[in-house]
Scaffold this motif. Sequence first.
Motif, PDB file in Angstrom:
ATOM      1  N   THR A   1     -57.870 -22.198 -69.859  1.00 21.62           N
ATOM      2  CA  THR A   1     -57.240 -21.326 -68.872  1.00 21.62           C
ATOM      3  C   THR A   1     -58.164 -20.141 -68.684  1.00 21.62           C
ATOM      4  O   THR A   1     -59.265 -20.111 -69.236  1.00 21.62           O
ATOM      5  CB  THR A   1     -55.833 -20.890 -69.337  1.00 21.62           C
TER       6      THR A   1
ATOM      7  N   THR B   1     -56.488 -24.939 -58.348  1.00 25.12           N
ATOM      8  CA  THR B   1     -56.773 -23.504 -58.337  1.00 25.12           C
ATOM      9  C   THR B   1     -58.233 -23.240 -58.014  1.00 25.12           C
ATOM     10  O   THR B   1     -58.560 -22.370 -57.189  1.00 25.12           O
ATOM     11  CB  THR B   1     -56.423 -22.890 -59.710  1.00 25.12           C
TER      12      THR B   1
ATOM     13  N   ALA C   1     -60.695 -17.547 -60.225  1.00 28.24           N
ATOM     14  CA  ALA C   1     -61.086 -18.683 -61.067  1.00 28.24           C
ATOM     15  C   ALA C   1     -62.601 -18.848 -61.076  1.00 28.24           C
ATOM     16  O   ALA C   1     -63.220 -19.081 -62.132  1.00 28.24           O
ATOM     17  CB  ALA C   1     -60.425 -19.959 -60.565  1.00 28.24           C
TER      18      ALA C   1
ATOM     19  N   LEU D   1     -55.368 -26.639 -62.553  1.00 23.26           N
ATOM     20  CA  LEU D   1     -56.632 -25.909 -62.598  1.00 23.26           C
ATOM     21  C   LEU D   1     -57.592 -26.389 -61.514  1.00 23.26           C
ATOM     22  O   LEU D   1     -58.281 -25.582 -60.879  1.00 23.26           O
ATOM     23  CB  LEU D   1     -57.277 -26.047 -63.969  1.00 23.26           C
TER      24      LEU D   1
ATOM     25  N   PRO E   1     -61.549 -21.988 -65.944  1.00 26.99           N
ATOM     26  CA  PRO E   1     -61.387 -23.434 -65.780  1.00 26.99           C
ATOM     27  C   PRO E   1     -62.679 -24.175 -66.099  1.00 26.99           C
ATOM     28  O   PRO E   1     -63.742 -23.835 -65.571  1.00 26.99           O
ATOM     29  CB  PRO E   1     -60.995 -23.588 -64.314  1.00 26.99           C
TER      30      PRO E   1
END
Length: 476
Positions: free
Chosen positions: A217, A377, A447, A374, A243
């Motif tokens: 994460t 994202t 991210a 993820l 990620p």
Amino acid sequence: MTTGGGATHILIFPFPAQGHMIPLLDLTHQIATNYAGRISITVVVTPKNLPHLHQLLSVHPSIQTLVLPFPSSSKLPTGAENVNDLTPPFFLTFIRALGGLYDPLIRWFRSHRSPPVAILSDMFFGWTHRFAAELGIRRIVFSPSGALALSVLYAMYRDAPPKSDVVSFPGIPNCPKYPWLQMSPMYRSYVDGDPDAEFHRNGFVDNMGSWGLVVNTFAELEEVYLDHLKKELGHDRVWAVGPLKPIVDDDDQTGPTNRGGSFSVPVDSIVSWLDRCDDRKVVYVSFGSVAVLCNDQMEALALGLEKSGVHFVWAVKEPTKELLDGGCGRVPPGFEDRVVGRGLVIRGWAPQVLILGHRAIGAFLTHCGWNSILESTVAGVSMLAWPMQADQFINATLVVDHLKVATRVCEGVQVVPNSDDLARAFIESVSDDRAERQRAARLHEAAVRATKDGFSSAKDVESLIDHLVAPETTSK
């Protein structure tokens, strides 16, 4: 201990399930790429799972493998060495069976001239905490689930909440609450005294006592839950390293396309099909590597896609003969003919990272597996959430209720959605002014930034390596 070349030797032990192996092998790739002079790596694997390491080993031939026979078990189907080969009733038995690798690992370690100083193992291998303690090395838990989901799992197995209509976790920020049927099926099936269930529960208790924790994460996504885990564990050796990026061979830039397996549909034909679509107007549908919808769900989903008129790519897990005979996994007859030109059905493994990253994808109908969240994202794609089991309801809480980058369209592994409701959701999901889309774009920026040098996840990976190469006296 270090190897002859001066690098610190670590043992990496992925759990044999696609959703668990892929991110830990991605992390292994990152460590081997950026810290080759400081870290040497051995990966534990059973024979039938060795092919999953092919790409990693082709990029990093210096990585060693320790291939151990899968422990024999009369309770498991013959030849099963990966969770994806099993139906849910076998999961706990499978996890316990892998505990049979304890003694072979001990023998290998004690015979090695330069054994590892630490073991980085999946959260389903809690017993490796005792293995590490016996050998006097450090054990780091790898969580393929997010920090919120792991917080709930730790609280669940530590506090053992009784069966109730609604189970709450007041010690966790924002006090998540879930109906009993949305709790982990492995927890709900727990029977006091059952050896498989006890083994699994003890493993999570051991996880909490392990020396360190690595979570796929990033701080901007789950900072409050990462801080909670540090408080609960009583130390700061919690690293958010995501990620995690797919393995890409410098000589073959198709890395993200073959992540996790080979495909029944040529990648070039998928890309060509998407290239003909408008920007952000295609819905991508996938339920991961395990879930297979019953035929009533398949029909409702197909009808919703058909009624909506939207362009879509639908990745359908190839069902076994047993599942087909049991009324699951069948694409409705004639469906593909009726949506020809605006719908693409992929049977089997799909190049999800590549698909989500294409400019044409505007929304993702997902089961809310953490890898899928993820990947969505990173791509900046908003989601339509249909959580079904395991940590998926918890993940849906995060993306729907807290981050607001997703809309919940259905819940449950047996629930059949209304096709008209699905059709409306598909239409709305590709509208230009959708608020979830704007939030997803901002989360995408966070991210991407997290893994750049000097930012949160990159700094956490560096900190992890610094701790691993530090003298063993730093462990507790």
